[in-house]
Design a protein around this motif. Structure first.
Motif, PDB file in Angstrom:
ATOM      1  N   SER A 280       0.811  -1.216   0.000  1.00  0.00           N
ATOM      2  CA  SER A 280       0.000   0.000   0.000  1.00  0.00           C
ATOM      3  C   SER A 280       0.842   1.262   0.000  1.00  0.00           C
ATOM      4  CB  SER A 280      -0.929   0.014   1.217  1.00  0.00           C
ATOM      5  OG  SER A 280      -0.191   0.184   2.413  1.00  0.00           O
ATOM      6  N   SER A 281       0.265   2.341  -0.535  1.00  0.00           N
ATOM      7  CA  SER A 281       0.937   3.640  -0.505  1.00  0.00           C
ATOM      8  C   SER A 281       1.073   4.143   0.920  1.00  0.00           C
ATOM      9  CB  SER A 281       0.169   4.656  -1.360  1.00  0.00           C
ATOM     10  OG  SER A 281      -1.149   4.838  -0.872  1.00  0.00           O
ATOM     11  N   LEU A 282       0.135   3.775   1.800  1.00  0.00           N
ATOM     12  CA  LEU A 282       0.232   4.185   3.203  1.00  0.00           C
ATOM     13  C   LEU A 282       1.504   3.646   3.844  1.00  0.00           C
ATOM     14  CD1 LEU A 282      -3.417   3.630   4.513  1.00  0.00           C
ATOM     15  CD2 LEU A 282      -2.304   5.809   4.018  1.00  0.00           C
ATOM     16  N   PHE A 283       1.769   2.363   3.656  1.00  0.00           N
ATOM     17  CA  PHE A 283       2.947   1.743   4.271  1.00  0.00           C
ATOM     18  C   PHE A 283       4.233   2.246   3.624  1.00  0.00           C
ATOM     19  CE2 PHE A 283       5.789  -1.994   5.095  1.00  0.00           C
ATOM     20  CZ  PHE A 283       5.800  -1.881   6.472  1.00  0.00           C
ATOM     21  N   LYS A 284       4.232   2.383   2.310  1.00  0.00           N
ATOM     22  CA  LYS A 284       5.428   2.867   1.616  1.00  0.00           C
ATOM     23  C   LYS A 284       5.770   4.296   2.044  1.00  0.00           C
ATOM     24  CE  LYS A 284       3.990   1.901  -2.519  1.00  0.00           C
ATOM     25  NZ  LYS A 284       3.984   1.820  -4.006  1.00  0.00           N
ATOM     26  N   GLN A 285       4.739   5.135   2.197  1.00  0.00           N
ATOM     27  CA  GLN A 285       4.991   6.515   2.619  1.00  0.00           C
ATOM     28  C   GLN A 285       5.552   6.551   4.031  1.00  0.00           C
ATOM     29  OE1 GLN A 285       4.767   9.444   0.749  1.00  0.00           O
ATOM     30  NE2 GLN A 285       5.904  10.145   2.566  1.00  0.00           N
ATOM     31  N   TRP A 286       5.047   5.691   4.902  1.00  0.00           N
ATOM     32  CA  TRP A 286       5.569   5.630   6.274  1.00  0.00           C
ATOM     33  C   TRP A 286       7.044   5.248   6.259  1.00  0.00           C
ATOM     34  CZ3 TRP A 286       7.270   1.344   9.227  1.00  0.00           C
ATOM     35  CH2 TRP A 286       7.504   1.630  10.583  1.00  0.00           C
ATOM     36  N   LEU A 287       7.428   4.281   5.441  1.00  0.00           N
ATOM     37  CA  LEU A 287       8.837   3.897   5.331  1.00  0.00           C
ATOM     38  C   LEU A 287       9.679   5.062   4.821  1.00  0.00           C
ATOM     39  CD1 LEU A 287       8.521   0.301   3.810  1.00  0.00           C
ATOM     40  CD2 LEU A 287       9.215   0.881   6.141  1.00  0.00           C
ATOM     41  N   ARG A 288       9.150   5.811   3.858  1.00  0.00           N
ATOM     42  CA  ARG A 288       9.888   6.964   3.354  1.00  0.00           C
ATOM     43  C   ARG A 288      10.052   8.028   4.428  1.00  0.00           C
ATOM     44  NH1 ARG A 288       7.063   5.868  -1.657  1.00  0.00           N
ATOM     45  NH2 ARG A 288       5.316   7.191  -1.013  1.00  0.00           N
ATOM     46  N   ASN A 289       8.986   8.246   5.212  1.00  0.00           N
ATOM     47  CA  ASN A 289       9.061   9.256   6.267  1.00  0.00           C
ATOM     48  C   ASN A 289      10.159   8.941   7.272  1.00  0.00           C
ATOM     49  OD1 ASN A 289       6.917  10.609   5.117  1.00  0.00           O
ATOM     50  ND2 ASN A 289       5.392   9.827   6.551  1.00  0.00           N
ATOM     51  N   LEU A 290      10.372   7.661   7.555  1.00  0.00           N
ATOM     52  CA  LEU A 290      11.404   7.265   8.510  1.00  0.00           C
ATOM     53  C   LEU A 290      12.788   7.729   8.086  1.00  0.00           C
ATOM     54  CD1 LEU A 290      10.404   3.556   9.298  1.00  0.00           C
ATOM     55  CD2 LEU A 290      10.068   5.535  10.793  1.00  0.00           C
ATOM     56  N   GLN A 291      12.980   7.880   6.773  1.00  0.00           N
ATOM     57  CA  GLN A 291      14.318   8.152   6.253  1.00  0.00           C
ATOM     58  C   GLN A 291      14.472   9.554   5.674  1.00  0.00           C
ATOM     59  OE1 GLN A 291      16.149   4.259   4.534  1.00  0.00           O
ATOM     60  NE2 GLN A 291      14.009   4.319   3.885  1.00  0.00           N
ATOM     61  N   THR A 292      13.478  10.413   5.890  1.00  0.00           N
ATOM     62  CA  THR A 292      13.625  11.793   5.453  1.00  0.00           C
ATOM     63  C   THR A 292      14.682  12.500   6.302  1.00  0.00           C
ATOM     64  OG1 THR A 292      11.798  12.439   6.908  1.00  0.00           O
ATOM     65  CG2 THR A 292      11.266  11.977   4.598  1.00  0.00           C
ATOM     66  N   GLU A 293      14.967  13.736   5.975  1.00  0.00           N
ATOM     67  CA  GLU A 293      16.035  14.468   6.655  1.00  0.00           C
ATOM     68  C   GLU A 293      15.840  14.515   8.164  1.00  0.00           C
ATOM     69  OE1 GLU A 293      18.177  18.886   6.493  1.00  0.00           O
ATOM     70  OE2 GLU A 293      16.568  18.351   5.096  1.00  0.00           O
ATOM     71  N   ASN A 294      14.593  14.675   8.617  1.00  0.00           N
ATOM     72  CA  ASN A 294      14.325  14.678  10.051  1.00  0.00           C
ATOM     73  C   ASN A 294      13.571  13.430  10.478  1.00  0.00           C
ATOM     74  OD1 ASN A 294      11.971  15.331   8.758  1.00  0.00           O
ATOM     75  ND2 ASN A 294      11.351  16.939  10.186  1.00  0.00           N
ATOM     76  N   GLY A 295      13.729  12.352   9.704  1.00  0.00           N
ATOM     77  CA  GLY A 295      13.083  11.083  10.018  1.00  0.00           C
ATOM     78  C   GLY A 295      13.742  10.371  11.189  1.00  0.00           C
TER      79      GLY A 295
ATOM     80  N   LEU B 288      14.961   7.398  11.466  1.00  0.00           N
ATOM     81  CA  LEU B 288      16.142   6.599  11.158  1.00  0.00           C
ATOM     82  C   LEU B 288      17.255   7.392  10.483  1.00  0.00           C
ATOM     83  CD1 LEU B 288      14.439   3.342   9.764  1.00  0.00           C
ATOM     84  CD2 LEU B 288      15.005   3.930  12.139  1.00  0.00           C
ATOM     85  N   ALA B 289      17.058   8.689  10.312  1.00  0.00           N
ATOM     86  CA  ALA B 289      17.982   9.487   9.502  1.00  0.00           C
ATOM     87  C   ALA B 289      19.396   9.523  10.058  1.00  0.00           C
ATOM     88  CB  ALA B 289      17.447  10.902   9.335  1.00  0.00           C
ATOM     89  N   ASP B 290      19.560   9.683  11.380  1.00  0.00           N
ATOM     90  CA  ASP B 290      20.908   9.860  11.933  1.00  0.00           C
ATOM     91  C   ASP B 290      21.550   8.555  12.384  1.00  0.00           C
ATOM     92  OD1 ASP B 290      19.517   9.256  14.220  1.00  0.00           O
ATOM     93  OD2 ASP B 290      19.929  11.137  15.261  1.00  0.00           O
ATOM     94  N   GLY B 291      20.878   7.429  12.200  1.00  0.00           N
ATOM     95  CA  GLY B 291      21.464   6.136  12.514  1.00  0.00           C
ATOM     96  C   GLY B 291      21.460   5.742  13.974  1.00  0.00           C
ATOM     97  N   THR B 292      20.840   6.553  14.847  1.00  0.00           N
ATOM     98  CA  THR B 292      20.847   6.208  16.275  1.00  0.00           C
ATOM     99  C   THR B 292      19.730   5.237  16.643  1.00  0.00           C
ATOM    100  OG1 THR B 292      19.454   8.120  16.834  1.00  0.00           O
ATOM    101  CG2 THR B 292      21.855   8.433  16.877  1.00  0.00           C
ATOM    102  N   MET B 293      18.771   5.045  15.729  1.00  0.00           N
ATOM    103  CA  MET B 293      17.669   4.129  16.001  1.00  0.00           C
ATOM    104  C   MET B 293      17.548   3.113  14.877  1.00  0.00           C
ATOM    105  SD  MET B 293      14.715   6.543  17.667  1.00  0.00           S
ATOM    106  CE  MET B 293      15.117   7.681  18.999  1.00  0.00           C
ATOM    107  N   ALA B 294      16.914   1.995  15.170  1.00  0.00           N
ATOM    108  CA  ALA B 294      16.785   0.923  14.192  1.00  0.00           C
ATOM    109  C   ALA B 294      15.360   0.369  14.206  1.00  0.00           C
ATOM    110  CB  ALA B 294      17.778  -0.194  14.492  1.00  0.00           C
ATOM    111  N   LEU B 295      14.840   0.114  13.019  1.00  0.00           N
ATOM    112  CA  LEU B 295      13.557  -0.557  12.862  1.00  0.00           C
ATOM    113  C   LEU B 295      13.820  -2.038  12.678  1.00  0.00           C
ATOM    114  CD1 LEU B 295      10.476  -0.642  12.271  1.00  0.00           C
ATOM    115  CD2 LEU B 295      11.044  -0.169   9.868  1.00  0.00           C
ATOM    116  N   ARG B 296      13.267  -2.872  13.570  1.00  0.00           N
ATOM    117  CA  ARG B 296      13.551  -4.308  13.524  1.00  0.00           C
ATOM    118  C   ARG B 296      12.373  -5.130  13.034  1.00  0.00           C
ATOM    119  NH1 ARG B 296      16.859  -5.062  19.268  1.00  0.00           N
ATOM    120  NH2 ARG B 296      18.496  -3.538  18.808  1.00  0.00           N
ATOM    121  N   GLN B 297      11.143  -4.718  13.386  1.00  0.00           N
ATOM    122  CA  GLN B 297       9.982  -5.523  13.021  1.00  0.00           C
ATOM    123  C   GLN B 297       8.745  -4.654  12.926  1.00  0.00           C
ATOM    124  OE1 GLN B 297       9.246  -9.539  14.772  1.00  0.00           O
ATOM    125  NE2 GLN B 297       7.345  -8.657  15.561  1.00  0.00           N
TER     126      GLN B 297
END
Length: 303
Positions: free
Chosen positions: A74-89, A91-100
Motif C-alpha cells: 500500500s501507498s500508506l505503508f510505503k509513505q511511512w517507510l519513506r518518512n522514517l528516512q527523510t532528513e528529520n526522520g 532513522l535518519a541519523d542512525g541512532t535508532m533501528a527498525l527491527r519488526q
C-alpha cells in the motif's frame, strides 16, 4: 529516501522457488524474503540505506494473506517507510533501528486501503529501549477554510457531521483524504468542498495556508502524531456573496449518502469561529490565517 516497495513486492509473484518454504528476491538493492508457512505469514525487507539491518514484517493472527500483502504494497505503508528516512526522520541519523513491523488490521475502501493498523518495533541503539510504535495509518488529507464576505461581515462555512470515534456531532471544515498517492492536494480540496458544501471552487483561487509554515515541517500539520500518521494541508478560499447565498447555505443537507455522509452545512460569523468548535483543523486554520494576515502574506481579495 524513496523506497520502491510496490516493484519489489510485485516481483514476489514471479519468484523461482529455492526451497519448499523459502523464496528470495533481490532487486535494486532491496532484499525481500517470505515464508510460505501458514503461520506466521512473514516478509522481510532491507531499506536502501540500512543494508545490514533487515526488517521483519509479520502478519498478526487472523490477518488474511490478501490483507497482509495489500498492506505491504500500500501507498500508506510505503509513505511511512519513506518518512522514517527523510532528513528529520527517525532513522535518519542512525541512532535508532527498525527491527519488526506487526501488521494488525486493514480496512478496505473499495479496492484500496483506507485505514491500516500496525505496530513498529523501533529501538534506540545506545540504550536498547523501544520507543512507542503503535501506528494508525490513514495518510494525507486536506481541509478548506471557506470565508465568505456579505454586507460587511465575514462568515465561515462549516460542515456538521456525526463522528463515531468521539461519539459527538462536530462542526468542522470540509475535508477529506487523498484517494491515491499522486499528491493532488488542491484538487482534492476543491472536490471535497463540492461534495460536502455543494459549491464549486476554482483551483486558482485556493490559498495553501500550510505552505506558510517552515519547509522543515513538510508544510503540513499533524493532528495526532503520537498515534496517527495523518498529515493535513489546509487551504483557504475567500469570496464575496449576496446575503441570500448565506441564507441558502445555512442548514443545507449535503454529502455522499452512498458513503454514509450525512452532512449539514453551518455558517458561522468568522469572529466567533475560534470558540464555536473544538475541531483542531478549524483552530489551526484560524491560527495560521491570523498570523499570515498579521505578517501581510495573503494576497488581496479579488473583486
Amino acid at each position: 529516501m524513496a523506497i520502491n516497495v510496490r516493484t519489489v513486492c510485485g516481483a514476489l509473484r514471479r519468484f523461482t522457488p529455492l526451497h519448499a518454504s523459502d523464496w528470495v528476491s533481490k532487486r535494486k538493492g532491496f532484499c525481500c524474503k517470505m515464508s510460505t508457512d501458514s503461520t506466521p505469514l512473514t516478509h522481510s525487507i532491507t531499506l536502501p540505506n540500512k543494508q545490514n539491518e533487515p526488517v521483519l514484517i509479520v502478519a498478526a493472527p487472523g490477518l488474511s494473506h490478501s490483507d497482509f500483502w495489500s498492506a505491504v504494497e500500500s501507498s500508506l505503508f510505503k509513505q511511512w517507510l519513506r518518512n522514517l528516512q527523510t532528513e528529520n526522520g527517525i532513522l535518519a541519523d542512525g541512532t535508532m533501528a527498525l527491527r519488526q513491523v506487526l501488521i494488525q488490521g486493514v480496512d478496505m475502501f473499495g479496492k484500496r486501503i483506507g485505514f491500516l493498523k500496525f505496530k513498529a518495533d523501533i529501538f534506540d541503539k545506545e540504550t536498547g529501549k523501544m520507543i512507542p510504535g503503535i501506528v494508525f495509518a490513514r495518510g494525507p488529507a486536506v481541509a478548506v477554510l471557506i470565508l465568505l464576505e456579505s454586507e460587511g461581515e465575514t462568515y465561515a462555512v462549516l460542515t456538521e457531521q456525526a463522528r463515531v470515534p468521539v461519539g459527538r456531532i462536530i462542526l468542522e471544515l470540509p475535508a477529506g483524504m487523498l484517494d491515491d498517492d499522486k499528491g493532488d492536494f488542491v484538487g482534492t480540496a476543491v472536490r471535497e468542498v463540492e461534495e460536502e458544501i455543494g459549491i464549486k471552487l476554482n483551483v486558482e483561487d485556493m490559498i495553501d495556508l500550510t505552505a506558510f509554515l517552515d519547509p522543515a515541517t513538510g508544510c503540513r500539520v499533524f493532528p495526532s502524531g503520537g498515534g496517527c500518521d495523518e498529515e493535513i494541508s489546509i487551504f483557504l478560499y475567500r469570496g464575496r456573496v449576496d446575503k441570500e447565498i448565506i441564507t441558502q447555505l445555512q442548514g443545507k443537507e449535503t454529502g455522499l449518502r452512498e458513503h454514509g455522509e450525512l452532512i449539514k452545512v453551518r455558517v458561522v460569523p468568522y469572529m466567533k469561529l475560534w470558540r464555536t468548535t473544538a475541531d483542531c483543523q478549524v483552530l489551526v486554520a484560524v491560527a495560521i490565517l491570523e498570523m499570515a494576515m498579521k505578517e501581510g502574506l495573503l494576497p488581496p481579495l479579488s473583486t
